[in-house]
Design an enzyme around this catalytic site. Structure first.
Site, PDB file in Angstrom:
ATOM      1  N   SER A 159       0.804  -1.049  -0.094  1.00  0.00           N
ATOM      2  CA  SER A 159       0.111   0.076   0.082  1.00  0.00           C
ATOM      3  C   SER A 159       0.957   1.249  -0.061  1.00  0.00           C
ATOM      4  O   SER A 159       2.099   1.167   0.208  1.00  0.00           O
ATOM      5  CB  SER A 159      -0.962   0.021   1.232  1.00  0.00           C
ATOM      6  OG  SER A 159      -0.159   0.094   2.377  1.00  0.00           O
ATOM      7  N   ILE A 195       3.328   4.404  -0.548  1.00  0.00           N
ATOM      8  CA  ILE A 195       4.387   4.771  -1.265  1.00  0.00           C
ATOM      9  C   ILE A 195       5.216   3.406  -1.746  1.00  0.00           C
ATOM     10  O   ILE A 195       5.610   3.376  -2.781  1.00  0.00           O
ATOM     11  CB  ILE A 195       5.388   5.694  -0.591  1.00  0.00           C
ATOM     12  CG1 ILE A 195       4.916   6.945  -0.281  1.00  0.00           C
ATOM     13  CG2 ILE A 195       6.564   5.758  -1.135  1.00  0.00           C
ATOM     14  CD1 ILE A 195       5.329   7.974   0.481  1.00  0.00           C
ATOM     15  N   SER A 249      11.930  10.504   6.247  1.00  0.00           N
ATOM     16  CA  SER A 249      10.969  11.517   6.590  1.00  0.00           C
ATOM     17  C   SER A 249      11.448  12.958   6.861  1.00  0.00           C
ATOM     18  O   SER A 249      12.391  13.278   7.342  1.00  0.00           O
ATOM     19  CB  SER A 249       9.925  10.997   7.847  1.00  0.00           C
ATOM     20  OG  SER A 249       8.952  12.094   8.086  1.00  0.00           O
ATOM     21  N   TYR A 257       9.528   8.714  16.285  1.00  0.00           N
ATOM     22  CA  TYR A 257       9.745   8.493  14.924  1.00  0.00           C
ATOM     23  C   TYR A 257      10.391   9.356  14.001  1.00  0.00           C
ATOM     24  O   TYR A 257      11.158   8.957  13.220  1.00  0.00           O
ATOM     25  CB  TYR A 257       8.257   8.425  13.974  1.00  0.00           C
ATOM     26  CG  TYR A 257       7.968   8.247  12.691  1.00  0.00           C
ATOM     27  CD1 TYR A 257       7.997   6.899  12.134  1.00  0.00           C
ATOM     28  CD2 TYR A 257       8.054   9.322  11.619  1.00  0.00           C
ATOM     29  CE1 TYR A 257       7.800   6.476  10.978  1.00  0.00           C
ATOM     30  CE2 TYR A 257       7.907   8.992  10.312  1.00  0.00           C
ATOM     31  CZ  TYR A 257       7.816   7.652   9.878  1.00  0.00           C
ATOM     32  OH  TYR A 257       7.794   7.325   8.594  1.00  0.00           O
ATOM     33  N   LYS A 314      13.973   8.405  11.804  1.00  0.00           N
ATOM     34  CA  LYS A 314      14.008   8.631  10.555  1.00  0.00           C
ATOM     35  C   LYS A 314      15.625   9.614  10.262  1.00  0.00           C
ATOM     36  O   LYS A 314      16.158   9.524   9.337  1.00  0.00           O
ATOM     37  CB  LYS A 314      13.128   9.507  10.050  1.00  0.00           C
ATOM     38  CG  LYS A 314      11.698   8.812   9.929  1.00  0.00           C
ATOM     39  CD  LYS A 314      11.939   7.648   8.998  1.00  0.00           C
ATOM     40  CE  LYS A 314      10.882   6.696   8.729  1.00  0.00           C
ATOM     41  NZ  LYS A 314      10.982   5.605   7.620  1.00  0.00           N
ATOM     42  N   THR A 337      -1.236   8.591   2.406  1.00  0.00           N
ATOM     43  CA  THR A 337      -1.110   7.079   2.450  1.00  0.00           C
ATOM     44  C   THR A 337      -1.902   6.509   3.717  1.00  0.00           C
ATOM     45  O   THR A 337      -2.142   7.412   4.806  1.00  0.00           O
ATOM     46  CB  THR A 337       0.247   6.879   2.658  1.00  0.00           C
ATOM     47  OG1 THR A 337       0.922   7.220   3.916  1.00  0.00           O
ATOM     48  CG2 THR A 337       1.266   7.411   1.599  1.00  0.00           C
TER      49      THR A 337
END
Length: 317
Positions: A75, A77, A175, A200, A204, A235
């Site tokens: 799903s 990207i 990200s 997160y 990244k 997304t």
């Protein structure tokens, strides 16, 4: 005779640590600068503006027979990347967490591209858990998937990548959120109150610093290492993990295909046109740090972090 009204004096003594104040100001600046820069560049309108400089012939390159492993390929990207590579003739190995959804995506790619050299494997690609979740091995979940899993998979694939006649490349999807965080050795967010979005962003940032280090470490092995960030794309992952952000940016986010554009571009460009260790955004090498954000020197910690990851992964390369 009038009586004099009583007088009250209130004195407040507030002591603020200069160190804490400086950190508060710095974090506020990072978030503000990221928000402004992101809104101007990471949205759909940013993509449309940047795409005016794209060269159509860059994406017309065939990569028949090239083996490509795409994580999170069922799903968003990841799916758009797998489909884009398959349509250009690559042998694609889709790495998905859920076999049923993976098989549905595989069937769709087979039928839409006509490429039957697309295969399904099961694993996990990335995650944003807003609350602290611990894996059975005792690792914080975001770190385990986004950092330790990425690191272990890449390191263990190096001997195979060496055999690709100098054309091997590792493309890590980071990200833009990493702009808000310096590199930190607190990999599992043990210090302070846990914040999933901040963790997160830290994960990244590690991926970008690892890409730099891998380029240096394996530069003589014919492997190119590139990080990219896809901008803000609509997304399932964004909708599920950042529902408030997704709702507030409705109509302004990029499509999955627009988010995947630079991944496919990096996979198909001649390596001599790319900078190993670089961070790419909208087909252009981008800065890894925002101005005055005090994050660049933090990359000096990457050697210590890699030693920790080697230890946790239970192997030494």
């Amino acid at each position: 005779m009038q009586s004099t009204p009583p007088t009250f004096t209130l004195r407040l003594h507030v002591r603020i640590s200069l160190g804490l104040l400086a950190m508060f100001i710095l974090k506020t600046w990072r978030s503000t600068a990221f928000g402004i820069y992101g809104y101007l560049n990471f949205t759909k309108s940013g993509f449309l503006e940047h795409s005016k400089n794209f060269k159509p012939e860059d994406m017309a390159t065939r990569i028949d027979g090239k083996n490509c492993v795409v994580t999170g390929a069922n799903s968003g990207i990841g799916y758009a990347t797998a489909k884009g590579l398959a349509s250009r003739g690559a042998n694609v190995y889709m790495v998905c967490r859920n076999r049923e959804r993976g098989e549905a995506a595989l069937s769709k790619i087979h039928s839409t591209t006509g490429n039957q050299n697309v295969h399904l494997e099961v694993n996990n690609a990335g995650v944003l858990e807003n609350t602290r979740v611990t894996t059975p091995e005792g690792y914080e979940m975001n770190f385990a998937v986004n950092v330790l899993g990425t690191y272990g998979m890449t390191e263990l694939l190096v001997p195979l990548l060496e055999k690709c006649e100098g054309d091997a490349r590792v493309i890590t999807v980071s990200s833009g959120g990493m702009y808000t965080s310096p590199l930190t050795t607190d990999l599992q967010f043990k210090d302070g109150e846990f914040n999933g979005v901040e963790q997160y962003a830290r994960n990244k940032r590690v991926q970008v610093a690892l890409t730099e280090k891998w380029a240096e470490k394996y530069g003589n092995k014919g492997i190119g290492f590139y990080a990219m960030h896809p901008g803000w794309a609509e997304t399932p992952g964004v909708t599920n993990s950042l529902p408030a952000f997704s709702k507030s940016m409705q109509g302004k986010l990029r499509t999955s295909e627009e988010g995947a554009d630079t991944v496919i571009w990096l996979a198909s460009q001649p390596k001599q046109n790319l900078v190993s260790g670089g961070l790419y955004f909208d087909r252009t090498e981008a800065s890894k740090h925002l101005p005055f954000a005090a994050t660049s020197n933090s990359h000096n910690a990457i050697d210590s972090i890699m030693a920790t990851l080697d230890s946790l992964a239970n192997f030494s390369i």
